[in-house]
Design an enzyme around this catalytic site. Structure first.
Site, mmCIF file in Angstrom:
data_model
loop_
_atom_site.group_PDB
_atom_site.id
_atom_site.type_symbol
_atom_site.label_atom_id
_atom_site.label_comp_id
_atom_site.label_asym_id
_atom_site.label_seq_id
_atom_site.Cartn_x
_atom_site.Cartn_y
_atom_site.Cartn_z
ATOM 1 N N ARG A 114 -12.202 2.268 -8.571
ATOM 2 C CA ARG A 114 -11.148 3.368 -8.664
ATOM 3 C C ARG A 114 -11.600 3.911 -10.096
ATOM 4 N NH1 ARG A 114 -5.439 2.519 -5.798
ATOM 5 N NH2 ARG A 114 -6.266 1.682 -3.884
ATOM 6 N N HIS B 222 2.296 3.560 -9.016
ATOM 7 C CA HIS B 222 2.107 1.807 -9.242
ATOM 8 C C HIS B 222 3.254 1.372 -9.961
ATOM 9 C CE1 HIS B 222 -1.850 2.436 -7.416
ATOM 10 N NE2 HIS B 222 -2.410 2.964 -8.381
ATOM 11 N N SER C 293 -7.423 -5.539 -5.314
ATOM 12 C CA SER C 293 -8.553 -6.217 -4.676
ATOM 13 C C SER C 293 -9.751 -5.959 -5.346
ATOM 14 C CB SER C 293 -8.726 -5.396 -3.126
ATOM 15 O OG SER C 293 -9.314 -4.093 -3.438
ATOM 16 N N LEU D 62 10.895 -20.614 -4.287
ATOM 17 C CA LEU D 62 10.021 -19.531 -3.200
ATOM 18 C C LEU D 62 8.725 -19.540 -4.171
ATOM 19 C CD1 LEU D 62 9.431 -16.826 -1.675
ATOM 20 C CD2 LEU D 62 10.630 -15.853 -3.453
ATOM 21 N N TRP E 280 2.933 8.049 -2.546
ATOM 22 C CA TRP E 280 4.479 8.250 -2.997
ATOM 23 C C TRP E 280 4.331 8.935 -4.295
ATOM 24 C CZ3 TRP E 280 7.254 7.383 -7.444
ATOM 25 C CH2 TRP E 280 8.581 6.930 -7.433
ATOM 26 N N SER F 263 -8.491 -4.702 4.893
ATOM 27 C CA SER F 263 -8.684 -4.632 3.606
ATOM 28 C C SER F 263 -9.147 -5.861 2.705
ATOM 29 C CB SER F 263 -7.745 -3.496 2.835
ATOM 30 O OG SER F 263 -7.518 -2.371 3.529
ATOM 31 N N ASP G 192 0.778 -1.263 0.030
ATOM 32 C CA ASP G 192 0.018 -0.099 0.056
ATOM 33 C C ASP G 192 0.856 1.062 -0.014
ATOM 34 O OD1 ASP G 192 -2.408 1.544 0.177
ATOM 35 O OD2 ASP G 192 -2.880 1.089 2.364
ATOM 36 N N ARG H 279 -5.440 -1.824 8.932
ATOM 37 C CA ARG H 279 -6.539 -2.499 8.654
ATOM 38 C C ARG H 279 -6.327 -3.593 7.639
ATOM 39 N NH1 ARG H 279 -7.818 2.786 6.968
ATOM 40 N NH2 ARG H 279 -7.056 3.109 4.617
ATOM 41 N N ASN I 70 1.096 3.324 -2.941
ATOM 42 C CA ASN I 70 1.713 3.875 -4.230
ATOM 43 C C ASN I 70 1.226 5.269 -4.379
ATOM 44 O OD1 ASN I 70 2.930 1.246 -4.261
ATOM 45 N ND2 ASN I 70 1.537 0.726 -5.833
HETATM 46 C C1 IPE Z 1 -5.498 -2.718 -0.199
HETATM 47 O O1 IPE Z 1 -5.296 -1.190 -0.194
HETATM 48 C C2 IPE Z 1 -5.575 -3.490 -1.491
HETATM 49 C C3 IPE Z 1 -4.073 -3.569 -2.218
HETATM 50 C C4 IPE Z 1 -2.961 -3.124 -1.490
HETATM 51 C C5 IPE Z 1 -4.023 -4.455 -3.408
HETATM 52 P P1 IPE Z 1 -6.307 -0.325 -0.663
HETATM 53 O O2 IPE Z 1 -5.456 1.078 -0.585
HETATM 54 O O3 IPE Z 1 -6.906 -0.641 -1.761
HETATM 55 O O4 IPE Z 1 -7.132 -0.341 0.804
HETATM 56 P P2 IPE Z 1 -8.054 0.679 1.761
HETATM 57 O O5 IPE Z 1 -8.848 1.400 0.602
HETATM 58 O O6 IPE Z 1 -6.765 1.563 2.126
HETATM 59 O O7 IPE Z 1 -8.529 -0.149 2.573
HETATM 60 C C1 IPE Z 2 -1.848 0.227 -3.173
HETATM 61 O O1 IPE Z 2 -1.472 1.643 -3.241
HETATM 62 C C2 IPE Z 2 -1.842 -0.400 -4.633
HETATM 63 C C3 IPE Z 2 -3.255 -0.750 -4.888
HETATM 64 C C4 IPE Z 2 -4.343 -0.602 -3.945
HETATM 65 C C5 IPE Z 2 -3.539 -1.196 -6.349
HETATM 66 P P1 IPE Z 2 -2.545 2.800 -3.184
HETATM 67 O O2 IPE Z 2 -3.024 3.091 -4.719
HETATM 68 O O3 IPE Z 2 -3.771 2.182 -2.419
HETATM 69 O O4 IPE Z 2 -1.913 3.848 -2.609
HETATM 70 P P2 IPE Z 2 -2.619 4.958 -1.711
HETATM 71 O O5 IPE Z 2 -3.143 4.182 -0.478
HETATM 72 O O6 IPE Z 2 -3.555 5.569 -2.148
HETATM 73 O O7 IPE Z 2 -1.588 5.783 -1.171
HETATM 74 MG MG MG Z 3 -4.044 2.446 -0.429
#
Ligand code: IPE
Ligand code: IPE
Ligand code: MG
Length: 250
Positions: A73, A39, A67, A133, A27, A194, A22, A192, A24
């Site tokens: 999104r 990403h 997920s 692995l 960042w 998620s 999580d 959490r 990206n």
């Molecule tokens: C969880 O992250 C899913 C992945 C890392 C693929 P999210 O950013 O989607 O989760 P929430 O929205 O913070 O719970």
């Molecule tokens: C996790 O990074 C990657 C995916 C859920 C695909 P996010 O895209 O959720 O990054 P934040 O949480 O918005 O920083």
């Molecule tokens: Mg996220």
């Protein structure tokens, strides 16, 4: 005083580490870049993380990459994430195979574009004989969806109510045959689940770091494993239990 930092030794190696990759988006936002740049950056450390897992003797690494909720999104982000998965497979599969890494997928592949689905299936097939692995890619994965899928398949196979027990349920999940995660790492500071491994993670140890996923590296992984080594896993009992004595282990 020595100018050299003494590294804390690794005392216990988890068999299975699962990671919620999580942060990206944050960042990218911190650099004034579009989310997709985050990403992409979040795939550049993958090779180093795989190598570190092999070096540390980790047997299973599960990566939460997309997920079932992430479909909600914006369309261009979803499309971009699909393209990134295709690029990662093109770029990394030969290397993974060379390193003795087996690729597995958890989640539903059906909703993916047929070409992307085929790419994933080819990579799984190519690496099926490897055993150094196992990398389980959680893509279009949701813990609740996994339960729904398991119940549907149990009913379809005519499983009798009296035959349902914890081990049978485990065998109907996407993770059948994969030991439960010992350690779940979540980057970016969120605390959490998620919808990640909600059944399998019943007794996992959690490690949350504020580091954003694209900055996660071998040293971060090492810190998580060292921290794991300090945990006393009791599984509901009164004294620490060695993992191989864990009553719930499949
Ligand atoms: C969880 O992250 C899913 C992945 C890392 C693929 P999210 O950013 O989607 O989760 P929430 O929205 O913070 O719970
Ligand atoms: C996790 O990074 C990657 C995916 C859920 C695909 P996010 O895209 O959720 O990054 P934040 O949480 O918005 O920083
Ligand atoms: Mg996220």
């Amino acid at each position: 005083m020595s100018p050299h930092k003494v590294e804390e030794p690794i005392t216990k190696i988890p068999t299975h580490i699962a990671v919620i990759m999580d942060g990206n988006g944050r960042w990218a936002a911190r650099r004034g870049l579009p989310r997709l740049a985050g990403h992409r950056a979040g795939t550049e450390n993958l090779r180093r993380v795989f190598r570190a897992c092999v070096e540390f003797g980790i047997q299973y690494l599960t990566l939460y990459a997309f997920s079932t909720e992430n479909w909600g999104r914006p369309e261009d982000e979803v499309k971009g994430l699909m393209g990134i998965l295709a690029d990662v497979i093109d770029r990394e599969t030969a290397e993974l195979n060379k390193e003795g890494v087996r690729l597995r997928h958890i989640g539903r592949l059906e909703r993916l574009d047929p070409l992307l689905r085929q790419k994933v299936l080819n990579a799984i097939q190519l690496t099926a004989h490897n055993d150094r692995l196992t990398v389980c890619l959680a893509f279009n994965y949701g813990g609740r969806d996994e339960m729904v899928c398991a119940v549907q398949r149990m009913i379809e196979s005519g499983v009798a109510a009296s035959a349902v027990n914890e081990s049978l349920i485990s065998n109907y999940l996407f993770t059948a045959g994969i030991p439960d995660p010992d350690l779940i790492i979540r980057t970016s500071g969120e605390m959490r689940m998620s919808n990640f491994l909600i059944w399998q993670g019943a007794y996992a140890e959690w490690y949350v770091t504020n580091t954003l996923w694209p900055d996660f590296d071998k040293e971060e992984l090492r810190k998580a494993i060292v921290d794991y080594g300090r945990r006393e896993r009791r599984f509901g009992l009164v004294v620490p239990v060695k993992k191989d004595q864990h009553p719930g282990d499949q």
